[in-house]
Design a protein around this motif. Structure first.
Motif, PDB file in Angstrom:
ATOM      1  N   SER A 105       1.974   0.878   3.585  1.00 14.57           N
ATOM      2  CA  SER A 105       1.596   1.318   4.932  1.00 14.57           C
ATOM      3  C   SER A 105       0.733   0.265   5.624  1.00 14.57           C
ATOM      4  CB  SER A 105       0.832   2.642   4.866  1.00 14.57           C
ATOM      5  OG  SER A 105      -0.385   2.473   4.169  1.00 14.57           O
ATOM      6  N   GLU A 106       0.768   0.275   6.958  1.00 16.67           N
ATOM      7  CA  GLU A 106      -0.082  -0.632   7.721  1.00 16.67           C
ATOM      8  C   GLU A 106      -1.551  -0.407   7.393  1.00 16.67           C
ATOM      9  OE1 GLU A 106       1.235  -1.699  11.977  1.00 16.67           O
ATOM     10  OE2 GLU A 106       1.993   0.343  11.668  1.00 16.67           O
ATOM     11  N   LEU A 107      -1.916   0.831   7.190  1.00 23.81           N
ATOM     12  CA  LEU A 107      -3.304   1.161   6.884  1.00 23.81           C
ATOM     13  C   LEU A 107      -3.762   0.447   5.616  1.00 23.81           C
ATOM     14  CD1 LEU A 107      -5.841   2.890   7.434  1.00 23.81           C
ATOM     15  CD2 LEU A 107      -4.778   4.710   6.099  1.00 23.81           C
ATOM     16  N   ALA A 108      -2.953   0.514   4.559  1.00 26.20           N
ATOM     17  CA  ALA A 108      -3.321  -0.108   3.287  1.00 26.20           C
ATOM     18  C   ALA A 108      -3.332  -1.629   3.389  1.00 26.20           C
ATOM     19  CB  ALA A 108      -2.359   0.339   2.194  1.00 26.20           C
ATOM     20  N   LYS A 109      -2.386  -2.176   4.137  1.00 19.14           N
ATOM     21  CA  LYS A 109      -2.282  -3.635   4.248  1.00 19.14           C
ATOM     22  C   LYS A 109      -3.374  -4.227   5.136  1.00 19.14           C
ATOM     23  CE  LYS A 109       2.702  -4.073   3.433  1.00 19.14           C
ATOM     24  NZ  LYS A 109       4.005  -4.465   4.039  1.00 19.14           N
ATOM     25  N   LYS A 110      -3.658  -3.574   6.251  1.00 23.44           N
ATOM     26  CA  LYS A 110      -4.642  -4.104   7.194  1.00 23.44           C
ATOM     27  C   LYS A 110      -6.081  -3.902   6.727  1.00 23.44           C
ATOM     28  CE  LYS A 110      -1.899  -3.605  11.445  1.00 23.44           C
ATOM     29  NZ  LYS A 110      -2.056  -4.968  11.982  1.00 23.44           N
ATOM     30  N   TYR A 111      -6.296  -2.830   5.940  1.00 23.77           N
ATOM     31  CA  TYR A 111      -7.659  -2.492   5.557  1.00 23.77           C
ATOM     32  C   TYR A 111      -7.783  -2.360   4.040  1.00 23.77           C
ATOM     33  CZ  TYR A 111      -8.115  -1.759  10.533  1.00 23.77           C
ATOM     34  OH  TYR A 111      -8.120  -1.961  11.888  1.00 23.77           O
ATOM     35  N   ALA A 112      -7.421  -3.447   3.364  1.00 21.91           N
ATOM     36  CA  ALA A 112      -7.458  -3.453   1.896  1.00 21.91           C
ATOM     37  C   ALA A 112      -8.880  -3.218   1.373  1.00 21.91           C
ATOM     38  CB  ALA A 112      -6.910  -4.784   1.381  1.00 21.91           C
ATOM     39  N   LYS A 113      -9.877  -3.636   2.140  1.00 24.18           N
ATOM     40  CA  LYS A 113     -11.266  -3.450   1.694  1.00 24.18           C
ATOM     41  C   LYS A 113     -11.678  -1.975   1.720  1.00 24.18           C
ATOM     42  CE  LYS A 113     -12.995  -8.023   3.011  1.00 24.18           C
ATOM     43  NZ  LYS A 113     -13.983  -8.770   3.853  1.00 24.18           N
ATOM     44  N   TRP A 114     -10.897  -1.145   2.404  1.00 26.58           N
ATOM     45  CA  TRP A 114     -11.209   0.282   2.454  1.00 26.58           C
ATOM     46  C   TRP A 114     -10.755   1.021   1.191  1.00 26.58           C
ATOM     47  CZ3 TRP A 114      -9.885   2.555   7.964  1.00 26.58           C
ATOM     48  CH2 TRP A 114     -10.677   1.898   8.928  1.00 26.58           C
ATOM     49  N   LEU A 115      -9.961   0.366   0.370  1.00 27.89           N
ATOM     50  CA  LEU A 115      -9.355   1.043  -0.781  1.00 27.89           C
ATOM     51  C   LEU A 115     -10.303   1.064  -1.972  1.00 27.89           C
ATOM     52  CD1 LEU A 115      -5.771  -0.497  -0.602  1.00 27.89           C
ATOM     53  CD2 LEU A 115      -6.654   1.556   0.530  1.00 27.89           C
ATOM     54  N   THR A 116     -10.151   2.080  -2.783  1.00 26.24           N
ATOM     55  CA  THR A 116     -10.917   2.166  -4.015  1.00 26.24           C
ATOM     56  C   THR A 116     -10.022   1.768  -5.187  1.00 26.24           C
ATOM     57  OG1 THR A 116     -12.380   3.578  -5.329  1.00 26.24           O
ATOM     58  CG2 THR A 116     -10.388   4.606  -4.438  1.00 26.24           C
ATOM     59  N   GLN A 117     -10.598   1.683  -6.374  1.00 29.29           N
ATOM     60  CA  GLN A 117      -9.828   1.207  -7.519  1.00 29.29           C
ATOM     61  C   GLN A 117     -10.346   1.812  -8.818  1.00 29.29           C
ATOM     62  OE1 GLN A 117     -10.563  -2.986  -7.072  1.00 29.29           O
ATOM     63  NE2 GLN A 117     -12.372  -2.947  -8.387  1.00 29.29           N
ATOM     64  N   LYS A 118      -9.558   1.612  -9.870  1.00 31.02           N
ATOM     65  CA  LYS A 118      -9.940   2.071 -11.204  1.00 31.02           C
ATOM     66  C   LYS A 118     -10.858   1.040 -11.865  1.00 31.02           C
ATOM     67  CE  LYS A 118      -5.362   4.188 -11.752  1.00 31.02           C
ATOM     68  NZ  LYS A 118      -4.135   4.209 -12.557  1.00 31.02           N
ATOM     69  N   ARG A 119     -11.356   1.373 -13.051  1.00 27.95           N
ATOM     70  CA  ARG A 119     -12.221   0.447 -13.785  1.00 27.95           C
ATOM     71  C   ARG A 119     -11.524  -0.869 -14.108  1.00 27.95           C
ATOM     72  NH1 ARG A 119     -16.922   2.558 -16.117  1.00 27.95           N
ATOM     73  NH2 ARG A 119     -17.180   4.814 -15.868  1.00 27.95           N
ATOM     74  N   ASP A 120     -10.204  -0.791 -14.333  1.00 26.84           N
ATOM     75  CA  ASP A 120      -9.479  -2.012 -14.684  1.00 26.84           C
ATOM     76  C   ASP A 120      -9.062  -2.821 -13.458  1.00 26.84           C
ATOM     77  OD1 ASP A 120      -7.405  -0.566 -13.591  1.00 26.84           O
ATOM     78  OD2 ASP A 120      -6.245  -0.382 -15.440  1.00 26.84           O
ATOM     79  N   GLY A 121      -9.448  -2.376 -12.262  1.00 28.72           N
ATOM     80  CA  GLY A 121      -9.152  -3.117 -11.049  1.00 28.72           C
ATOM     81  C   GLY A 121      -7.876  -2.705 -10.348  1.00 28.72           C
ATOM     82  N   THR A 122      -7.036  -1.902 -10.979  1.00 23.83           N
ATOM     83  CA  THR A 122      -5.806  -1.448 -10.328  1.00 23.83           C
ATOM     84  C   THR A 122      -6.134  -0.369  -9.304  1.00 23.83           C
ATOM     85  OG1 THR A 122      -5.395   0.171 -12.081  1.00 23.83           O
ATOM     86  CG2 THR A 122      -4.391  -2.010 -12.336  1.00 23.83           C
ATOM     87  N   GLN A 123      -5.264  -0.252  -8.304  1.00 23.96           N
ATOM     88  CA  GLN A 123      -5.568   0.623  -7.171  1.00 23.96           C
ATOM     89  C   GLN A 123      -4.617   1.790  -6.985  1.00 23.96           C
ATOM     90  OE1 GLN A 123      -5.573  -2.426  -4.064  1.00 23.96           O
ATOM     91  NE2 GLN A 123      -7.796  -2.233  -3.912  1.00 23.96           N
ATOM     92  N   THR A 124      -3.485   1.773  -7.642  1.00 28.80           N
ATOM     93  CA  THR A 124      -2.470   2.797  -7.355  1.00 28.80           C
ATOM     94  C   THR A 124      -2.477   3.921  -8.386  1.00 28.80           C
ATOM     95  OG1 THR A 124      -0.766   1.569  -8.560  1.00 28.80           O
ATOM     96  CG2 THR A 124      -0.969   1.142  -6.202  1.00 28.80           C
ATOM     97  N   THR A 125      -2.043   5.080  -7.928  1.00 31.80           N
ATOM     98  CA  THR A 125      -1.791   6.216  -8.812  1.00 31.80           C
ATOM     99  C   THR A 125      -0.422   6.777  -8.448  1.00 31.80           C
ATOM    100  OG1 THR A 125      -2.767   7.866  -7.325  1.00 31.80           O
ATOM    101  CG2 THR A 125      -4.258   6.784  -8.897  1.00 31.80           C
ATOM    102  N   ILE A 126       0.097   7.629  -9.315  1.00 26.55           N
ATOM    103  CA  ILE A 126       1.389   8.271  -9.057  1.00 26.55           C
ATOM    104  C   ILE A 126       1.132   9.688  -8.551  1.00 26.55           C
ATOM    105  CG2 ILE A 126       3.584   9.012 -10.038  1.00 26.55           C
ATOM    106  CD1 ILE A 126       3.278   6.003  -9.867  1.00 26.55           C
ATOM    107  N   SER A 127       1.750  10.019  -7.439  1.00 25.33           N
ATOM    108  CA  SER A 127       1.598  11.353  -6.850  1.00 25.33           C
ATOM    109  C   SER A 127       2.973  11.917  -6.544  1.00 25.33           C
ATOM    110  CB  SER A 127       0.766  11.269  -5.563  1.00 25.33           C
ATOM    111  OG  SER A 127       1.544  10.701  -4.528  1.00 25.33           O
ATOM    112  N   ALA A 128       2.976  13.114  -5.957  1.00 28.28           N
ATOM    113  CA  ALA A 128       4.251  13.713  -5.536  1.00 28.28           C
ATOM    114  C   ALA A 128       4.926  12.871  -4.472  1.00 28.28           C
ATOM    115  CB  ALA A 128       4.001  15.126  -5.015  1.00 28.28           C
ATOM    116  N   ALA A 129       4.141  12.043  -3.779  1.00 27.53           N
ATOM    117  CA  ALA A 129       4.683  11.162  -2.749  1.00 27.53           C
ATOM    118  C   ALA A 129       5.057   9.786  -3.307  1.00 27.53           C
ATOM    119  CB  ALA A 129       3.678  11.002  -1.620  1.00 27.53           C
ATOM    120  N   GLY A 130       4.995   9.637  -4.633  1.00 26.05           N
ATOM    121  CA  GLY A 130       5.291   8.345  -5.247  1.00 26.05           C
ATOM    122  C   GLY A 130       4.019   7.575  -5.540  1.00 26.05           C
ATOM    123  N   ARG A 131       4.124   6.254  -5.578  1.00 24.57           N
ATOM    124  CA  ARG A 131       2.959   5.411  -5.854  1.00 24.57           C
ATOM    125  C   ARG A 131       2.106   5.283  -4.595  1.00 24.57           C
ATOM    126  NH1 ARG A 131       1.615   2.345 -10.044  1.00 24.57           N
ATOM    127  NH2 ARG A 131       3.651   2.725 -11.002  1.00 24.57           N
TER     128      ARG A 131
END
Length: 214
Positions: free
Chosen positions: A144-170
């Motif tokens: 999404s544009e939101l994720a790409k334009k505002y990467a600093k707004w995202l949170t992450q796991k302890r290992d540094g990865t940012q994605t999870t699997i949901s009903a909407a996919g990754r």
């Protein structure tokens, strides 16, 4: 003599405790029976339907929408929750999203109408409440544009990865502890309240975080 004194002492204590308990119960009951404190269940239960992006043709075509609202009313539903925030995009003409460089994903109705305005008018005419639904909350697809334009707004796991699997996919998740994220979501909510004659707002459980991202 000693037993008599012991008996009288305990009898006095029991009487005192009993009196205290009696008075506490009496005044508590009296207080709680006052209309100011009395609990009254809602007079009308909520019987709601969520209007998702899965059947946009019904929402975009005025005759079909009118038929759908009439059917919901006939079936004794009294509340509808139309989605206005999905996949990182506002589904209404949002100036807030536009200022952030995220073009709203807006459908015009087949007859040229604003679908949300049309829905509200038709629902209110049948006595149904309308509560716009912020379905995705802090969640958004990585593309999404939101994720790409505002990467600093995202949170992450302890290992540094940012994605999870949901009903909407990754998906990725906005960090709700960042003031910019709080301001953005709050501004969208207030914008919907200002632009439309709505009866409230429906939040989703996605307005929280998976525990591994907290």
């Amino acid at each position: 003599m000693r037993w008599s004194i012991f008996y009288q002492s305990w009898r006095s204590i029991l009487k005192s405790r009993f009196l205290q308990l009696f008075l506490a119960t009496f005044f508590s009951t009296l207080l709680l029976s006052h209309p100011l404190f009395a609990f009254s269940p809602p007079k009308t239960e909520i019987r709601g339907v969520w209007l998702t992006t899965n059947d946009t043709e019904t929402l975009l075509d005025q005759p079909k929408l009118e038929e759908a609202i009439a059917e919901l009313s006939r079936l004794n539903f009294n509340t509808v929750y139309p989605v206005v925030w999905n996949s990182g995009y506002a589904l209404y003409p949002s100036a807030i999203a536009g200022k952030k460089g995220i073009q709203p994903f807006v459908h015009r109705g087949f007859q040229g109408q604003d679908p949300l305005t049309d829905l509200i008018e038709k629902a209110h005419a049948k006595g149904l409440l309308v509560l716009p639904w912020f379905e995705f909350g802090f969640m958004a697809p990585p593309s999404s544009e939101l994720a790409k334009k505002y990467a600093k707004w995202l949170t992450q796991k302890r290992d540094g990865t940012q994605t999870t699997i949901s009903a909407a996919g990754r998906v990725v998740w906005l960090n709700p502890f960042r003031p910019e994220v709080q301001q953005f979501i709050t501004s969208l909510v207030l914008e919907v309240m200002d632009l439309y004659d709505v009866d409230g707002i429906q939040f989703d459980d996605h307005l929280s975080l998976p525990s591994e991202l907290g």
